[in-house]
Design an enzyme around this catalytic site. Sequence first.
Site, PDB file in Angstrom:
ATOM      1  N   ASN A  68     -10.082  -3.320   1.901  1.00  0.00           N
ATOM      2  CA  ASN A  68      -9.756  -3.276   0.477  1.00  0.00           C
ATOM      3  C   ASN A  68     -11.021  -3.025  -0.326  1.00  0.00           C
ATOM      4  O   ASN A  68     -12.123  -2.941   0.233  1.00  0.00           O
ATOM      5  CB  ASN A  68      -9.115  -4.594   0.023  1.00  0.00           C
ATOM      6  N   HIS A 107       0.828  -1.220   0.000  1.00  0.00           N
ATOM      7  CA  HIS A 107       0.000   0.000   0.000  1.00  0.00           C
ATOM      8  C   HIS A 107       0.860   1.268   0.000  1.00  0.00           C
ATOM      9  O   HIS A 107       0.494   2.284   0.594  1.00  0.00           O
ATOM     10  CB  HIS A 107      -0.967   0.012   1.191  1.00  0.00           C
TER      11      HIS A 107
END
Length: 491
Positions: A137, A64
């Site tokens: 997510n 990320h």
Amino acid sequence: MDPYKHRPSSAFNAPYWTTNSGAPVWNNDSSLTVGARGPILLEDYHCEKLANFDRERIPERVVHARGASAKGFFEVTHDITHLTCADFLRAPGVQTPVIVRFSTVIHERGSPETLRDPRGFAVKFYTREGNWDLVGNNFPVFFIRDGIKFPDMVHALKPNPRTHIQDNWRILDFFSHHPESLHMFSFLFDDVGIPADYRHMDGSGVHTYTLVSRAGTVTYVKFHWRPTCGVRSLMDDEAVRCGANHSHATKDLTDAIAAGNFPEWTLYIQTMDPEMEDRLDDLDPLDVTKTWPEDTFPLQPVGRLVLNRNIDNFFAENEQLAFCPGLIVPGIYYSDDKLLQTRIFSYSDTQRHRLGPNYLLLPANAPKCAHHNNHYDGSMNFMHRHEEVDYFPSRYDAVRNAPRYPIPTAHIAGRREKTVISKENNFKQPGERYRAMDPARQERFITRWVDALSDPRLTHEIRTIWLSNWSQADRSLGQKLASRLSAKPSM
């Protein structure tokens, strides 16, 4: 210096240039040298300027790394106090400030936002009882169900350590050992695998959490975000064209908020009585590779998320922004999902490595409510404190334990063992998802898989395993893949 907050602030800048220690700099254009052509002196501000520049960057997130943040609020629209005693969910109309970070997952901080990759959707709620981080997510499932495999999974998805190129053969080799990944791949290789931007993207808490009511009643819960403007994705050719601007999603989010076109999502929950778990023949509710069928566990609206402010500083409110699934508030608790248990440790551990032991003192991460403990000192601790008592309890300090709140009290007994869950059922839901696609969408799904399975370094054994797995999910899918690859599906 902000005299009320005891920390530097650009709102209190001096009208002239200074060093970090506040001394005036009378010339920031030329180095101090011995004569006009002589060597630079170590005493010059030049050295402080370079030293600071050399240390501007911090370790990027191991996953990320590429992300964009925005601020706003969460507003309760539906009463769920029968399920949870969480204060910020106490009544419709209650608003809680939030900061949200969207991200790609695998590649580096400067990578394009058009890659076929899951997207992170992390929300930090600044509640009156502390911060709650819902770290999820855009897909409702994950590749693996046991966190012990997380480092291996990330290594396989990351670029080859020898060439620094992401290779399909490495990815397919690793996941050939993990058929539970099929469900996640049914999303990733589908049309939704490349979101058009962050505003038109679903979000999911992914894991099963626990809601606890004031009476102590425990309910399993899954969290889902749905954009009010709908979901949009990029087809492969669109992603190539859009990739000319490798920050297109960040720019879209920033521009929309600046124009007053505020992105909005509705928060839904699915709930389940834990006692129902044993009556589910083919579903383990704590299995992060599965979804809960909505006809049995319908979506229930809870509130709305509105992003109405862009961040003031990218480094302070994106790079230094830190999330952890371990940050919860009364009324919301964990479950025994193995991957969630792993993330509770790993996320806080990586933030301490990346930002330091006092990362929760940074403005973006600090709670907005009053807080009190004896966590003292450590590297870069800038909290202003003047207490004489740094232990608990004490008759010189009136601080006491907080009022008790309910937590799950289930009795757990068993032997120490390393094992997989009993209800694996790795192929049913991926097959159902494939069959729900229209023929054109199925064709695009097949084309992407043929491309991946055609990697010249992929062995016949690994390719055969994948054909077998997809055949077990849907026989016609396996046959079509085999036909395109001039191979015969193995069952």
